[in-house]
Scaffold this active site. Structure first.
Site, PDB file in Angstrom:
ATOM      1  N   LEU A 117      34.875  69.404 -16.112  1.00 53.57           N
ATOM      2  CA  LEU A 117      35.512  70.653 -15.685  1.00 53.57           C
ATOM      3  C   LEU A 117      36.676  70.380 -14.748  1.00 53.57           C
ATOM      4  O   LEU A 117      37.667  71.093 -14.742  1.00 53.57           O
ATOM      5  CB  LEU A 117      34.513  71.545 -14.957  1.00 53.57           C
ATOM      6  CG  LEU A 117      33.522  72.257 -15.852  1.00 53.57           C
ATOM      7  CD1 LEU A 117      32.662  73.168 -15.003  1.00 53.57           C
ATOM      8  CD2 LEU A 117      34.258  73.029 -16.916  1.00 53.57           C
ATOM      9  N   GLU A 163      32.481  59.366  -7.818  1.00 51.80           N
ATOM     10  CA  GLU A 163      31.461  58.752  -8.687  1.00 51.80           C
ATOM     11  C   GLU A 163      31.514  57.229  -8.659  1.00 51.80           C
ATOM     12  O   GLU A 163      30.553  56.566  -9.009  1.00 51.80           O
ATOM     13  CB  GLU A 163      31.610  59.244 -10.132  1.00 51.80           C
ATOM     14  CG  GLU A 163      32.919  58.811 -10.784  1.00 51.80           C
ATOM     15  CD  GLU A 163      33.081  59.286 -12.232  1.00 51.80           C
ATOM     16  OE1 GLU A 163      32.186  59.951 -12.763  1.00 51.80           O
ATOM     17  OE2 GLU A 163      34.143  58.992 -12.800  1.00 51.80           O
ATOM     18  N   MET A 177      35.219  62.841  -9.854  1.00 55.13           N
ATOM     19  CA  MET A 177      35.679  61.660 -10.572  1.00 55.13           C
ATOM     20  C   MET A 177      36.562  60.833  -9.641  1.00 55.13           C
ATOM     21  O   MET A 177      36.657  61.098  -8.443  1.00 55.13           O
ATOM     22  CB  MET A 177      36.427  62.076 -11.822  1.00 55.13           C
ATOM     23  CG  MET A 177      35.517  62.715 -12.859  1.00 55.13           C
ATOM     24  SD  MET A 177      36.432  63.271 -14.320  1.00 55.13           S
ATOM     25  CE  MET A 177      35.078  63.433 -15.489  1.00 55.13           C
ATOM     26  N   ASP A 237      43.459  61.125 -11.688  1.00 58.14           N
ATOM     27  CA  ASP A 237      43.101  60.150 -10.651  1.00 58.14           C
ATOM     28  C   ASP A 237      44.214  59.934  -9.625  1.00 58.14           C
ATOM     29  O   ASP A 237      43.966  59.405  -8.536  1.00 58.14           O
ATOM     30  CB  ASP A 237      42.750  58.799 -11.288  1.00 58.14           C
ATOM     31  CG  ASP A 237      41.404  58.830 -11.987  1.00 58.14           C
ATOM     32  OD1 ASP A 237      40.685  59.831 -11.832  1.00 58.14           O
ATOM     33  OD2 ASP A 237      41.088  57.854 -12.684  1.00 58.14           O
TER      34      ASP A 237
END
Lengths: 402, 402
Positions: free
Chosen positions: A296, A243, A186, A141
Site C-alpha cells: 500500500l 523492514e 519498506m 526508497d
C-alpha cells in the site's frame, strides 16, 4: 554521436512500482509525441525481461484517453521486472534493438534499473550500434545518489506520514488496549521511508516516538528501555521500523520470516515488526500489535503527492529531451531550488555512478538518539509530500468538577 | 417515564474507534445544543471506564471551531475503552449519574457497548433513578443486528476495497516477483470487512480472487487448490483473509501469534495472513507476501466515505432526538430506502437484543464457493462507501510485430 538519427523510441518501467511511475511514462510519451525524430513509440512489457522476449507494444496506437487517466493510476502500466541482465543477454538485446530499429531507450527505474540501462548503453557502444539510453529515476526508497530525491518517494512518504498519524489515533483513543504499536515500513538499506513517519509529528508527544532505520544496528536493550520510558511518560508508544533493520550480528531483524533472495541477491524479508512486538510482550509485559501496510505504501492512489506526480512527469519528459540532445548512458536528476519557493529543475548524471550505489540518510537528519529525525529532515522532506498534512482536532480537557 | 426532565446529558464513545465515530459525537452535540432541556453537555473520557473514575469533560465549553474539524478527525476524540462492567460497577455508576445530575446518556459503540448501555439503563430502573439511555451504533465490523449497516463500516469498506485494488496493482505489474499476495483484514466473527475487498472487482480477473471469511472454516487443501488454479489461469493470485478465520479444529488460523484475550474474552489474534503465506511457500513453492493494514482500515482519514460520515452524524443527532422523546434502553438503527435513490432514515430497537448479538454475512451474499461475494452483496455495500471507486487505466496490448 549525433542525435539527428531517426528511429524508434522504446520506454520501459523496471523494479518496484510506485504510485507515480506512470506519470513518468506519460511525461515521456507526451514529450516524444511532440518530436518528429521518433518514428514508432514503443513500450516494453515487463521491462527488459519482456523485451528479451520481444514483448513490445505500440504506444502511439493507445486510445488518447488512456494518458490523462494514467496520471492517476498507480503501478507500472507497462509491467515491470526485477531481472538482472546475464552476459549473453546483452548481445541478444542489441540484436532486438537493431531488428526493430530502436535507437532511443528510456528506462524508468531505481538502482538496479540504472545498472541495466548502463550495461545496455555500454554494450551498444561496444558492438557499434547507435543507441541513446537514458535512465529516469523512480524509487520509493529514495536511495539514488546525485538526485535531490526520487520520484515515488514523496507519495510513499505522504502515505507513511498519514498512516502513522491515523493508526496512532487509535492507540491514543484507547491506550490501555494495545499501548505499544509498531508500524513496519519498506526501505531496503536506507531509512528514508521510516523517517517519513515523523512528517506529521508536531511535538514530542505526537507519534512516532521511536524510528528504527536500517542505517543503525538494532540493540534490543536500548529499544526496550526507550519503549518503557515513552510508555511511562505518555501511556503508550508508537514505534516505526524499517523492514530491513539488522540486529547486532548483522542479521535482518525479521530473518525469522526470511523467504529467500531476489534476483539481485537482496534478501527478501518479513517479520521485523512481529519481532519488535514479541520483545515488548515478553520483556515489558505490555500488549503490542503491528500494522504492516506493505505494498500500500508504494501504491496508494489516494496518497499521491501532487508535487511527486508533477516531478515524475517532469523527469519522464526531460528524459526524452536528453535523448534528443544526444545524451546517453545518463540518468535524469532532480535539482532542488528554494527561491522563491520550493521547485525542481532537472540535471543529468552518468548512469555508471548510479548503478548499484545507494544514498543513506545523512547524519544531520537524525538526532543523537538515531531514532528521531531533526528539523533538517523536515526541511528536506515536507516539500516533497505535496499538500499539507491534516491537523486533527482534539477536545480540550475542560474537566467537570462535582 | 416523562422526558420533560431537566438535567445534564453525557455522551461516551466505546470500543474500537472508527474514522467517523467523531461525526456521531458532533451530531449528538449539535442536536443537543438546539435543545433547552439539557443543562450541561458532558463527555466521558475513555467511555464507561473513565466515567467510573469521574473523568468528565465539558463539551459546551469547547472552542466552537473544534466541531466542524472533528467531522474530519478519525478515532474517538473523547477516548474509548474496552471495559466490561462488573457487578459492583453498576451501583457506583448510578451514584455518579446522580451526583452530577446526569439524566441523559448517549453511548456510541458496538455490541459490547450496547451491553454496557443496556445494563446501565436496567440498573437505573432497578434503583429508581430516572435515566434515559440510548445507544448509537458504531463498528467497522458491521455485525450489529437490526440496523441495515453500522456507521464506520462504509469507510473501512472503502479503505479495504481501495487497498485491495492498489496493492494488487503491484502484483499485476510484476507477477513474477511475488505471484501470491495475501491481505489481512479485521472482522471478529463476521466477514463483512473481508467481503468489502471485492467492491472494486469488475470481472473475474480483477482482484481479489479468494476471500476467506470467519463464517466458514478454513480448509488448507481447498485453499491451496484454489490458489494454484488462479495462479495457473492468470499468473498471480490475490487472497483476502479475515484475521479471525478458524481452522478445521476451530482454532484461529493465526493462533500462532495469539497474544491473549481481551476484557470480553475475545481472543486477540495475529498471524492469519502469515500462515497463508507460509502454506503457499511450502506446498506450492510460490513466492508470497502479505499486507496487514491493521488499524489503518478503521482510521484512514483519506478513505472516509461521505455517506458513512453523514450517516454517523445522523445517528448521533437522532440519538438525542430519541432521548428527548423519552426513549430509553434502545439503540438507533439505520433503515435503508432505495426510492428514489439510496438513503437512510433511522429507527429504534431494544438494546437487549443488540448486546452480545452478531449479524454474520447472509448466505446469499456469497457464491457456492463461499470465497467470493454475489451481486446481492454489491447491491448492499456499494452505496455505503460513498463516491465511486477509481477506475484505473490500462494500456492495450497492441503488439509490435517485426
Amino acid at each position: 554521436m549525433s542525435s539527428r538519427l531517426r528511429g524508434n523510441l522504446i520506454v520501459g518501467q523496471s523494479g518496484g512500482a510506485t504510485a507515480v511511475i506512470n506519470a513518468s511514462l506519460v511525461g515521456a510519451f507526451e514529450g516524444a509525441l511532440e518530436e518528429e525524430r521518433f518514428d514508432g513509440i514503443y513500450g516494453m512489457r515487463y521491462g527488459i525481461e519482456g523485451f528479451l522476449k520481444e514483448d513490445l507494444i505500440d504506444l502511439r496506437r493507445q486510445p488518447a484517453e488512456v494518458w490523462p487517466r494514467l496520471l492517476h493510476t498507480p503501478s507500472a502500466a507497462l509491467g515491470s521486472c526485477r531481472y538482472k541482465l546475464q552476459a549473453d543477454d546483452l548481445e541478444r538485446a542489441i540484436a532486438i534493438f537493431r531488428r526493430y530499429n530502436i535507437r532511443y531507450l528510456l528506462y524508468i527505474g531505481g538502482n538496479d534499473s540504472a545498472d541495466t540501462a548502463h550495461r545496455l548503453a555500454q554494450a551498444a557502444e561496444h558492438i557499434g550500434y547507435d543507441l541513446y539510453a537514458i535512465g529516469v529515476p523512480k524509487t520509493i526508497d529514495n536511495d539514488l545518489p546525485f538526485t535531490d530525491h526520487c520520484p515515488g518517494y514523496g507519495s510513499a512518504a505522504r502515505f507513511i506520514a498519514m498512516a502513522t498519524m491515523d493508526s496512532a489515533m487509535n492507540t491514543i483513543a484507547i491506550p490501555s488496549h494495545y499501548p505499544v504499536k509498531v508500524i513496519e515500513t519498506m526501505g531496503r538499506d536506507a531509512g528514508w521511508l521510516a523517517a517519513a513517519s515523523a512528517l506529521g509529528k508536531r511535538n514530542e508527544v505526537d507519534p512516532p516516538h521511536i524510528i528504527l532505520m536500517p542505517e543503525y544496528r538494532f540493540n534490543p536493550e536500548r529499544y526496550l528501555e526507550r519503549v518503557e520510558a515513552v510508555y511511562r511518560d505518555i501511556g503508550y508508544a508508537i514505534v516505526v521500523v524499517s523492514e530491513a533493520v539488522l540486529d547486532e550480528h548483522g542479521q535482518p531483524l525479521g530473518a525469522i520470516g526470511q523467504v529467500g533472495r531476489d534476483a539481485f541477491q537482496h534478501p527478501l524479508l518479513s517479520g521485523a515488526a512481529q519481532q519488535l512486538v514479541e520483545l515488548v510482550q515478553q520483556h515489558l509485559k505490555l500488549r503490542a500489535r503491528f500494522d504492516k501496510p506493505g505494498d500500500l505504501q508504494r501504491m496508494a492512489s489516494n496518497c499521491i503527492s501532487r508535487t511527486d506526480r508533477d516531478e515524475a512527469y517532469l523527469v519522464g519528459k526531460m528524459g526524452i529531451r536528453a535523448l534528443l540532445d544526444g545524451e546517453t548512458d545518463k540518468m535524469v536528476t532532480l535539482v532542488r531550488h528554494t527561491v522563491p519557493a520550493y521547485h525542481c529543475t532537472t540535471g543529468l548524471v552518468g548512469l555508471a555512478g548510479i548503478a548499484n550505489a545507494q544514498r543513506l540518510m545523512p547524519d544531520d537528519y537524525l538526532d543523537a538518539s538515531k531514532t528521531m529525525v531533526t528539523q533538517a529532515f523536515y526541511d528536506y522532506a515536507l516539500p516533497l509530500i505535496g499538500d499539507p498534512l491534516p491537523e486533527y482536532a482534539r477536545l480540550e480537557n475542560i474537566r467537570i468538577e462535582r
